[in-house]
Design an enzyme around this catalytic site. Structure first.
Site, short mmCIF file in Angstrom:
data_model
loop_
_atom_site.label_atom_id
_atom_site.label_comp_id
_atom_site.label_asym_id
_atom_site.label_seq_id
_atom_site.Cartn_x
_atom_site.Cartn_y
_atom_site.Cartn_z
N GLY A 265 0.85 -1.21 0.07
CA GLY A 265 0.27 0.02 -0.08
C GLY A 265 0.82 1.35 0.03
N VAL B 112 4.51 0.73 1.63
CA VAL B 112 4.76 -0.35 2.60
C VAL B 112 4.76 -1.37 1.54
CG1 VAL B 112 3.66 -1.54 4.52
CG2 VAL B 112 3.14 0.83 4.44
N ASP C 136 -5.37 9.11 15.73
CA ASP C 136 -5.69 8.74 14.34
C ASP C 136 -6.52 7.32 14.42
OD1 ASP C 136 -6.01 9.02 11.86
OD2 ASP C 136 -4.17 8.47 11.13
#
Length: 611
Positions: free
Chosen positions: A304, A311, A422
């Site tokens: 991703g 990543v 987050d």
């Protein structure tokens, strides 16, 4: 001896040129299909080393060219434009909505582009048709509907309210995100995908071929080569005669490098063994950038990409897999890297992802985490009707409880309180047993447990999950209750199987806010319109909804602590009481679905930068 070397040099040159030609030449599935060459590789027609990662095509039984997108979404390729780097594709059954239920382009090199109606999030509903109801309803998808018209499939974008559906018994089928509206409303239309990497358009515009210089094939090893001509063989012989001695020296150097690399590989294996000793004692290890290249096999498998980095999947041994996040050097001042290493290195909890190691090699920075085969919670909760993706309410309850325990640990279980800032489905990873792990501490802050408020330099978090007080101190001071609010939004998304975060526009001001819609259903004692198979499922869904609504109260003091949230999730749902209606607060105007905070007005005081 010199003659032997000369012939050997000619063989090397000819073999290298032949490999380039093999990849540069166009192949087709039949006489009418698109021409396929690098960066694409046609299965069984090109050697494996010809294709750039993610650009593999195949031929169907009907000789159509097939592109497979994540996850298992197959489209036919009509045309490939190498100069503009664009694909024209269509669904095999000319019914694009049928194939998008599991579509996720976050790990794909391709993106939708050039659409008049743009991209949007959609939800599909199956509705029973009754006599007298119009079958030409503008949101009906005919290619998904029953041929007898006893059931019609309708689509709603996030711009549409839930009450835009016909007055029929309807059941939500699935959701799809970031999909071209043209392909949904016109299912048999041609779709357009483009790619930005590798950037071969410059080679094509110059009339040259784009090629990869070795079998690993990464962006930095792309180059332009002349297209093969009839005089190439003659030039090859002349070049070999001139460059023969030089190439012999290069060959000797290459043999030396092979020897050196073999020695380095043995040292690397010894370093891995030393790492495994540290791994067992939960100590993050510092890696060189060269180590990461070996671990990830030259960064071949991308998982991703986001604003802060990319990543890749890596392997320390046959039993231990990791996810390597290469941070963008252009993003920020290194705060995310410092947060991750400084905070995660001290955390050891079953519901928090573990930092295996890190890299600070010159200007390169990277983080190495555990790898989880089930990826993130986001993958599952927005595909509730899919047999392969819906997890079941018992498991969703366990995941919710695990995330709550992880946040409670961050708030109370460490020497200093850790505020994540987050919490969202994308940052909840699932291991092979679907045990949730909170990840991504790049925005986290540390504070003492007796500190009632924290200073904020800028807004932190993802729109839709950010607590109101992070934007304006009119709602209260910023504290650990900001994570409670984000967790509440996560619970409501689990219950509804859809996103409560959408694009910000000023249109559709009358649209019902998604969490408010859930509150109204519970308040009016109506059943939640979610995927339910039995009474037990309904009890779990209601419990998660009520706890979520408790967590998203406007004012921080009205929200429970995570310790109390854990107790509510572990207890009986029947004993929970409905919280006050957060959408009828006499304080600041309620938040609308299209804006995590709307109509705040100019009078609200924005939190200044304090440190």
């Amino acid at each position: 001896m010199a003659k032997s070397y000369f012939l050997f040099v000619l063989f090397i040159l000819h073999h290298g040129q032949g490999q380039h030609d093999e990849c540069a030449v166009s192949r087709r599935c039949d006489g009418h299909g698109p021409a396929i060459r690098f960066p694409f590789q046609l299965k069984d027609r090109h050697p494996d080393y010809c294709g750039f990662p993610g650009f593999h095509l195949s031929c169907s039984d009907t000789h159509d060219t097939v592109l497979e997108l994540p996850i298992s979404v197959k489209l036919f390729v009509k045309k490939i434009d190498y100069k503009s780097q664009e694909l024209q594709v269509y669904h095999p059954d000319h019914c694009f909505p049928r194939g998008i239920q599991q579509l996720n382009l976050s790990s794909s090199p391709f993106q939708f582009t050039g659409y008049r109606l743009g991209l949007d999030d959609f939800s599909f509903f199956s509705c029973s048709h009754t006599e007298g109801e119009a079958l030409t309803y503008r949101r009906a998808i005919s290619c998904l509907s029953d041929t007898s018209y006893s059931h019609q499939v309708y689509v709603l974008s996030d711009d549409d309210g839930i009450y835009s559906l016909p007055t029929l018994p309807c059941r939500k089928m699935y959701s799809a995100r970031s999909i071209p509206a043209d392909g949904v409303y016109h299912p048999d239309d041609i779709l357009y995908l483009n790619w930005s990497r590798p950037a071969c358009r410059n080679c094509e515009l110059k009339g040259r071929s784009c090629i990869c210089t070795n079998s690993s094939c990464i962006e930095s090893e792309i180059q332009c080569i002349p297209k093969h001509t009839e005089g190439a063989s003659t030039k090859l012989v002349a070049t070999g005669a001139i460059l023969g001695p030089t190439l012999f020296l290069l060959l000797a150097f290459a043999l030396y490098r092979v020897y050196s690399n073999d020695k380095a590989e043995k040292e690397y294996r010894k370093r891995i063994e030393n790492f495994l000793d540290d791994y067992r004692s939960y100590k993050p290890t510092r890696y060189l950038y060269a180590d990461l290249k070996r671990i990830t096999n030259q960064f071949t498998e991308k998982l991703g990409e986001g604003a802060y980095g990319t990543v890749f999947k890596g392997k320390l041994s046959n039993e231990i897999h990791v996810a390597v996040k290469i941070l963008n050097s252009s993003m920020g001042n290194g705060e995310e890297f410092i947060n991750e290493v400084g905070i995660m290195g001290r955390i050891h909890h079953v519901n928090v992802v573990r930092l295996v190691g890190f890299c600070a090699d010159g200007f390169r920075r990277a983080l190495v985490y555990e790898f989880f085969s089930n990826y993130s919670l986001e993958k599952f909760i927005f595909s509730e009707n899919s047999k392969s993706h819906f997890l079941g309410w018992d498991r969703l309850h366990d995941i919710s409880l695990g995330v709550a325990k992880g946040i409670e640990y961050l708030h109370q279980g460490c020497d200093q309180r850790i505020l994540h800032f987050d919490i969202k489905p994308h940052n909840v990873l699932l291991d092979q047993n679907f045990i949730p792990k909170i990840s991504d501490f790049g925005l986290a802050k540390l504070c003492s447990k007796d500190q009632s408020a924290v200073s904020m330099t800028t807004g932190r978090g993802t729109m839709g999950y950010i607590a109101p007080e992070v934007f304006s101190r009119n709602f209260g001071t910023v504290s650990y209750k900001a994570d409670v609010y984000s967790f509440g939004m996560l619970l409501l998304e689990i219950v509804g199987g859809r996103r409560s975060t959408v694009d910000l526009t000023s249109e559709n001001a009358s649209q019902v806010y998604f969490p408010e819609w859930i509150y109204n259903l519970l308040e009016q004692k109506e059943e939640l319109r979610v995927f339910i198979e039995g009474d037990g499922d309904m009890k779990i869904a209601k419990k998660l909804a009520i706890v979520g609504l408790q967590c998203i109260q406007w004012h921080p003091m009205d929200r429970p602590s995570m310790k109390l949230v854990v107790q509510m999730l572990e207890g009986e749902g029947d004993k929970l009481i409905m919280p006050p209606n957060p959408f009828a607060s006499p304080g600041p105007t309620r938040i609308h679905a299209r804006k995590p905070i709307t109509h705040l007005g100019q009078e609200l005081e924005v939190i200044p930068e304090l440190d």
